[in-house]
Design a protein around this motif. Structure first.
Motif, PDB file in Angstrom:
ATOM      1  N   THR A 169      -0.414   3.887 -10.268  1.00  0.00           N
ATOM      2  CA  THR A 169      -0.255   2.471  -9.947  1.00  0.00           C
ATOM      3  C   THR A 169       0.217   2.220  -8.512  1.00  0.00           C
ATOM      4  O   THR A 169      -0.381   1.389  -7.808  1.00  0.00           O
ATOM      5  CB  THR A 169       0.697   1.794 -10.952  1.00  0.00           C
ATOM      6  OG1 THR A 169       0.100   1.826 -12.246  1.00  0.00           O
ATOM      7  CG2 THR A 169       0.967   0.346 -10.560  1.00  0.00           C
ATOM      8  N   PRO A 170       1.270   2.880  -8.021  1.00  0.00           N
ATOM      9  CA  PRO A 170       1.666   2.613  -6.632  1.00  0.00           C
ATOM     10  C   PRO A 170       0.559   2.911  -5.624  1.00  0.00           C
ATOM     11  O   PRO A 170       0.364   2.154  -4.658  1.00  0.00           O
ATOM     12  CB  PRO A 170       2.868   3.546  -6.427  1.00  0.00           C
ATOM     13  CG  PRO A 170       3.401   3.794  -7.794  1.00  0.00           C
ATOM     14  CD  PRO A 170       2.194   3.837  -8.679  1.00  0.00           C
ATOM     15  N   TYR A 175      -3.974   1.110  -2.169  1.00  0.00           N
ATOM     16  CA  TYR A 175      -5.402   1.226  -1.813  1.00  0.00           C
ATOM     17  C   TYR A 175      -6.093  -0.137  -1.867  1.00  0.00           C
ATOM     18  O   TYR A 175      -6.790  -0.536  -0.926  1.00  0.00           O
ATOM     19  CB  TYR A 175      -6.092   2.200  -2.772  1.00  0.00           C
ATOM     20  CG  TYR A 175      -7.593   2.241  -2.623  1.00  0.00           C
ATOM     21  CD1 TYR A 175      -8.193   2.921  -1.559  1.00  0.00           C
ATOM     22  CD2 TYR A 175      -8.414   1.595  -3.542  1.00  0.00           C
ATOM     23  CE1 TYR A 175      -9.569   2.950  -1.411  1.00  0.00           C
ATOM     24  CE2 TYR A 175      -9.797   1.614  -3.406  1.00  0.00           C
ATOM     25  CZ  TYR A 175     -10.368   2.294  -2.350  1.00  0.00           C
ATOM     26  OH  TYR A 175     -11.741   2.321  -2.207  1.00  0.00           O
ATOM     27  N   PHE A 176      -5.893  -0.864  -2.966  1.00  0.00           N
ATOM     28  CA  PHE A 176      -6.552  -2.159  -3.108  1.00  0.00           C
ATOM     29  C   PHE A 176      -5.950  -3.199  -2.162  1.00  0.00           C
ATOM     30  O   PHE A 176      -6.637  -4.108  -1.697  1.00  0.00           O
ATOM     31  CB  PHE A 176      -6.438  -2.661  -4.546  1.00  0.00           C
ATOM     32  CG  PHE A 176      -7.333  -1.955  -5.522  1.00  0.00           C
ATOM     33  CD1 PHE A 176      -8.693  -1.843  -5.302  1.00  0.00           C
ATOM     34  CD2 PHE A 176      -6.808  -1.402  -6.684  1.00  0.00           C
ATOM     35  CE1 PHE A 176      -9.521  -1.190  -6.205  1.00  0.00           C
ATOM     36  CE2 PHE A 176      -7.621  -0.748  -7.598  1.00  0.00           C
ATOM     37  CZ  PHE A 176      -8.979  -0.638  -7.354  1.00  0.00           C
ATOM     38  N   GLY A 177      -4.646  -3.090  -1.911  1.00  0.00           N
ATOM     39  CA  GLY A 177      -3.982  -4.102  -1.097  1.00  0.00           C
ATOM     40  C   GLY A 177      -4.191  -3.947   0.388  1.00  0.00           C
ATOM     41  O   GLY A 177      -4.232  -4.935   1.116  1.00  0.00           O
ATOM     42  N   ASP A 180      -1.484  -5.623   1.782  1.00  0.00           N
ATOM     43  CA  ASP A 180      -1.134  -6.818   1.012  1.00  0.00           C
ATOM     44  C   ASP A 180      -0.712  -6.366  -0.385  1.00  0.00           C
ATOM     45  O   ASP A 180      -1.540  -6.187  -1.280  1.00  0.00           O
ATOM     46  CB  ASP A 180      -2.344  -7.760   0.934  1.00  0.00           C
ATOM     47  CG  ASP A 180      -2.029  -9.078   0.239  1.00  0.00           C
ATOM     48  OD1 ASP A 180      -0.986  -9.154  -0.441  1.00  0.00           O
ATOM     49  OD2 ASP A 180      -2.830 -10.029   0.359  1.00  0.00           O
ATOM     50  N   ASP A 181       0.600  -6.165  -0.586  1.00  0.00           N
ATOM     51  CA  ASP A 181       1.097  -5.620  -1.851  1.00  0.00           C
ATOM     52  C   ASP A 181       0.720  -6.487  -3.043  1.00  0.00           C
ATOM     53  O   ASP A 181       0.352  -5.980  -4.105  1.00  0.00           O
ATOM     54  CB  ASP A 181       2.620  -5.465  -1.795  1.00  0.00           C
ATOM     55  CG  ASP A 181       3.054  -4.355  -0.846  1.00  0.00           C
ATOM     56  OD1 ASP A 181       2.222  -3.472  -0.564  1.00  0.00           O
ATOM     57  OD2 ASP A 181       4.212  -4.378  -0.393  1.00  0.00           O
ATOM     58  N   ALA A 182       0.827  -7.810  -2.884  1.00  0.00           N
ATOM     59  CA  ALA A 182       0.543  -8.713  -3.997  1.00  0.00           C
ATOM     60  C   ALA A 182      -0.908  -8.568  -4.460  1.00  0.00           C
ATOM     61  O   ALA A 182      -1.193  -8.469  -5.662  1.00  0.00           O
ATOM     62  CB  ALA A 182       0.836 -10.150  -3.590  1.00  0.00           C
ATOM     63  N   LYS A 183      -1.824  -8.550  -3.519  1.00  0.00           N
ATOM     64  CA  LYS A 183      -3.235  -8.380  -3.862  1.00  0.00           C
ATOM     65  C   LYS A 183      -3.468  -7.029  -4.515  1.00  0.00           C
ATOM     66  O   LYS A 183      -4.232  -6.906  -5.484  1.00  0.00           O
ATOM     67  CB  LYS A 183      -4.090  -8.517  -2.600  1.00  0.00           C
ATOM     68  CG  LYS A 183      -5.579  -8.273  -2.846  1.00  0.00           C
ATOM     69  CD  LYS A 183      -6.371  -8.299  -1.550  1.00  0.00           C
ATOM     70  CE  LYS A 183      -7.840  -7.948  -1.812  1.00  0.00           C
ATOM     71  NZ  LYS A 183      -8.617  -7.911  -0.534  1.00  0.00           N
ATOM     72  N   GLN A 331       5.489  -1.420   5.168  1.00  0.00           N
ATOM     73  CA  GLN A 331       4.700  -2.553   5.651  1.00  0.00           C
ATOM     74  C   GLN A 331       4.380  -2.346   7.128  1.00  0.00           C
ATOM     75  O   GLN A 331       4.873  -1.412   7.760  1.00  0.00           O
ATOM     76  CB  GLN A 331       5.465  -3.857   5.459  1.00  0.00           C
ATOM     77  CG  GLN A 331       6.806  -3.871   6.202  1.00  0.00           C
ATOM     78  CD  GLN A 331       7.649  -5.066   5.837  1.00  0.00           C
ATOM     79  OE1 GLN A 331       7.284  -5.843   4.987  1.00  0.00           O
ATOM     80  NE2 GLN A 331       8.787  -5.213   6.500  1.00  0.00           N
ATOM     81  N   ASP A 332       3.522  -3.196   7.654  1.00  0.00           N
ATOM     82  CA  ASP A 332       3.186  -3.118   9.076  1.00  0.00           C
ATOM     83  C   ASP A 332       4.433  -3.386   9.913  1.00  0.00           C
ATOM     84  O   ASP A 332       5.078  -4.421   9.774  1.00  0.00           O
ATOM     85  CB  ASP A 332       2.124  -4.167   9.445  1.00  0.00           C
ATOM     86  CG  ASP A 332       0.755  -3.792   8.913  1.00  0.00           C
ATOM     87  OD1 ASP A 332       0.544  -2.596   8.632  1.00  0.00           O
ATOM     88  OD2 ASP A 332      -0.101  -4.680   8.786  1.00  0.00           O
ATOM     89  N   GLU A 333       4.767  -2.433  10.766  1.00  0.00           N
ATOM     90  CA  GLU A 333       5.894  -2.653  11.668  1.00  0.00           C
ATOM     91  C   GLU A 333       5.870  -1.584  12.759  1.00  0.00           C
ATOM     92  O   GLU A 333       5.394  -0.464  12.549  1.00  0.00           O
ATOM     93  CB  GLU A 333       7.224  -2.592  10.921  1.00  0.00           C
ATOM     94  CG  GLU A 333       7.509  -1.257  10.249  1.00  0.00           C
ATOM     95  CD  GLU A 333       8.828  -1.269   9.495  1.00  0.00           C
ATOM     96  OE1 GLU A 333       9.468  -0.204   9.447  1.00  0.00           O
ATOM     97  OE2 GLU A 333       9.196  -2.318   8.957  1.00  0.00           O
ATOM     98  N   ALA A 334       6.373  -1.940  13.916  1.00  0.00           N
ATOM     99  CA  ALA A 334       6.499  -0.962  14.999  1.00  0.00           C
ATOM    100  C   ALA A 334       7.762  -0.135  14.742  1.00  0.00           C
ATOM    101  O   ALA A 334       8.808  -0.673  14.396  1.00  0.00           O
ATOM    102  CB  ALA A 334       6.600  -1.689  16.338  1.00  0.00           C
ATOM    103  N   ILE A 335       7.650   1.175  14.921  1.00  0.00           N
ATOM    104  CA  ILE A 335       8.773   2.049  14.623  1.00  0.00           C
ATOM    105  C   ILE A 335       8.678   3.307  15.464  1.00  0.00           C
ATOM    106  O   ILE A 335       7.575   3.771  15.796  1.00  0.00           O
ATOM    107  CB  ILE A 335       8.805   2.410  13.108  1.00  0.00           C
ATOM    108  CG1 ILE A 335      10.090   3.165  12.762  1.00  0.00           C
ATOM    109  CG2 ILE A 335       7.568   3.198  12.711  1.00  0.00           C
ATOM    110  CD1 ILE A 335      10.294   3.350  11.274  1.00  0.00           C
TER     111      ILE A 335
END
Length: 538
Positions: A169-170, A175-177, A180-183, A331-335
């Motif tokens: 599931t995670p 993969y599908f998102g 976008d975690d919700a999607k 998530q998307d972020e500069a690091i």
């Protein structure tokens, strides 16, 4: 008629029946392992609100069980009493599940209202579908040995699905998102629902109802409930279903929090839950063998729950890993990552580095993908749900090469996985064992009163399980709220301690409570044989 009632059934029919619980667990495994986590960390509902919602919706849901059981008992069609619900209930169940895992942007109040409505609808359709499915086992055969085999295969299929749901599931959501975690969670549920619908229809087509109520039986739901309350074995099983479900839900629902905030390796979450479900499946298959060795169902269940209790208490003493060496970007972020921090070693001249991330294929099968950039630091402008680690290669004055991988697994995590497998192996036979005992209780009721209420017998047990699920889910939400949990932030020491207790010691305590309840169970093997013989003669 007696031969048909107690005769053998084919392996094909047993597997066909098992497919129904495989289908059910595409929904139940999500509820048991990920739903609270989904509501708090994906949908954005507070832990306190989730705890209250679980109480309200579970009470509503549980009260529907006796009603559906009574209706199913009084259903008469050319397909039987229980099979029609598999045919006509699969699609509404699929639709309700997808709505539950959908996250419209409605504001805080709107989100909570949406969660109440969709989750209540999901559990209502689950009851309409799953309760007749569970009752079907009681009328496929009255042969005790065949029932044991039927339940063993059923729960192996259930846990096999749970392996997929728990482990994949995670990764499927990621993969599908694609960020976008919700999607991702919605699309994952949509995939599960499609597969589950097909499996329910296969169960409908491949099973047959053979055990019928006595000819001319006329009862009402009140009489059915009165009969059950006089059935000592059923009362004990009612209590056990609640207690053991609390144990299971506490372990499953707290695991995502345990690995995200205590172990700090959320990338291992799917592996942990997947192995847990795999061990459940192996344990379920071992049930007929264990029963032949022990000889008595209540004694076997006592041994299993004692094992669970002891191992859960031991689990509570596993310390926090000294290091984990993996940074998970959610998530998307500069690091910018520093190799010395991950490795715990300072950079020396001549050291070389290879930064990698784990691209999961399935479960614990991973593909280490190298970043093109090397060096003691790694700067990323964007990263999506990646578990990043670094490998350092260095040489000493004599030219000896040393390779250190920051993702090397600490011994504490190995112990966590081993104990998780052992606990799950002990819990695995629990489901076929207790459901077989419920079928025995239904036979006892018919033998004692001359009336058979299979649907009511199993519906009341389902009611108890859901109450146990509610207690477990509420405990998760209530403890998280009381310890000041805030989603997607570093947790305090007190908050981490609460999460650890939910995963370890608390399930152990409930396992010991189950042992106490078993002292009052009174249907032994000899008694069951007598009941089956006399019912067949009637």
């Amino acid at each position: 008629m007696a031969q048909d009632r107690t005769g053998t059934i084919s392996l094909k029919e047993k597997i066909g029946y098992g497919f129904g619980d495989a289908a059910s667990n595409f929904y139940w495994a999500i509820i048991g392992s990920y739903l609270v986590f989904f509501y708090t960390d994906i949908f954005g509902i507070s832990a306190k609100s989730v705890a209250i919602m679980m109480v309200v919706t579970k009470l509503i849901d549980a009260c529907t069980d006796p009603a559906i059981g009574a209706i199913a008992d009084r259903t008469n069609t050319r397909w039987g009493k229980f099979r029609p619900y598999l045919l006509f209930g699969a699609l509404p169940m699929a639709g309700a599940a997808v709505l539950t895992m959908s996250t419209p942007d409605l504001g805080d109040t709107g989100k909570l209202v949406w969660a109440y409505i969709t989750y209540t609808l999901m559990m209502l359709t689950y009851t309409i579908l799953n309760l007749p499915y569970s009752s079907l086992a009681g009328v496929i055969t009255a042969n005790t040995a065949e029932r044991n085999s039927l339940f063993s295969i059923r729960f192996f299929c259930a846990y096999f699905t749970s392996i997929i749901v728990g482990a994949a599931t995670p990764d499927l959501a990621a993969y599908f998102g694609q960020g976008d975690d919700a999607k991702g969670w919605q699309m994952t549920m949509m995939l599960y629902a499609c597969v589950a619908t097909i499996l329910f229809w296969i169960t409908f087509a491949s099973t047959k109802e053979r055990v019928s109520p006595p000819v001319g039986q006329k009862t009402n739901p009140i009489d059915d409930i009165k009969d059950l309350l006089k059935n000592r074995a059923w009362v004990v099983l009612f209590a056990l279903a609640l207690i053991i479900m609390v144990t299971i839900v506490l372990r499953g629902s707290s695991a995502p929090y345990y690995f995200k905030y205590f172990v700090e390796r959320p990338d291992l979450m799917g592996s942990f839950i997947g192995l847990q479900m795999a061990a459940y499946a192996v344990g379920a298959l071992s049930y007929p063998f264990l029963l032949r060795r022990i000889g008595d169902k209540a004694k076997l269940l006592t041994i299993l729950m004692a094992t669970v209790g002891v191992l859960c208490i031991v689990f509570a003493f596993i310390p926090k890993p000294t290091s984990n060496g993996v940074v998970t970007i959610t998530q998307d972020e500069a690091i910018t990552l520093d190799a010395a921090e991950l490795l715990g070693e300072a950079h020396k001249d001549g050291d070389s580095y290879q930064w990698t991330y784990n691209e999961k294929v399935f479960w614990i099968i991973k593909n280490r993908v190298a970043y093109p950039e090397t060096g003691p630091t790694l700067s990323l402008e964007t990263a999506k749900s990646e578990a990043i680690s670094v490998i350092k290669t260095s040489k000493d004055a004599n030219g000896a090469v040393t390779v250190i991988d920051s993702a090397s697994m600490p011994i504490e995590i190995y112990i966590m996985f081993i104990l998780n497998i052992l606990i799950s192996l002990a819990l695995g036979p629990k489901s076929p064992l207790t459901w077989s005992m419920l079928a025995d209780a239904a036979d006892y009721n018919e033998w004692k009163t001359g009336r058979r209420a299979t649907g009511m017998t199993f519906s009341a047990a389902s009611f108890s399980q859901k109450m146990g699920g509610m207690v477990g889910s509420v405990a998760i939400g209530a403890v998280l709220a009381s310890i000041g949990y805030t989603a997607n932030e570093a947790q305090s020491d007190g908050s981490q301690t609460g999460i650890v207790i939910l995963q370890t010691a608390a399930p152990g305590v409930f396992a010991f409570v189950a042992i106490f309840a078993l002292r009052f169970y009174n249907l032994t093997g000899n008694k069951i044989e007598q009941i089956q013989k006399e019912l067949a003669e009637r």
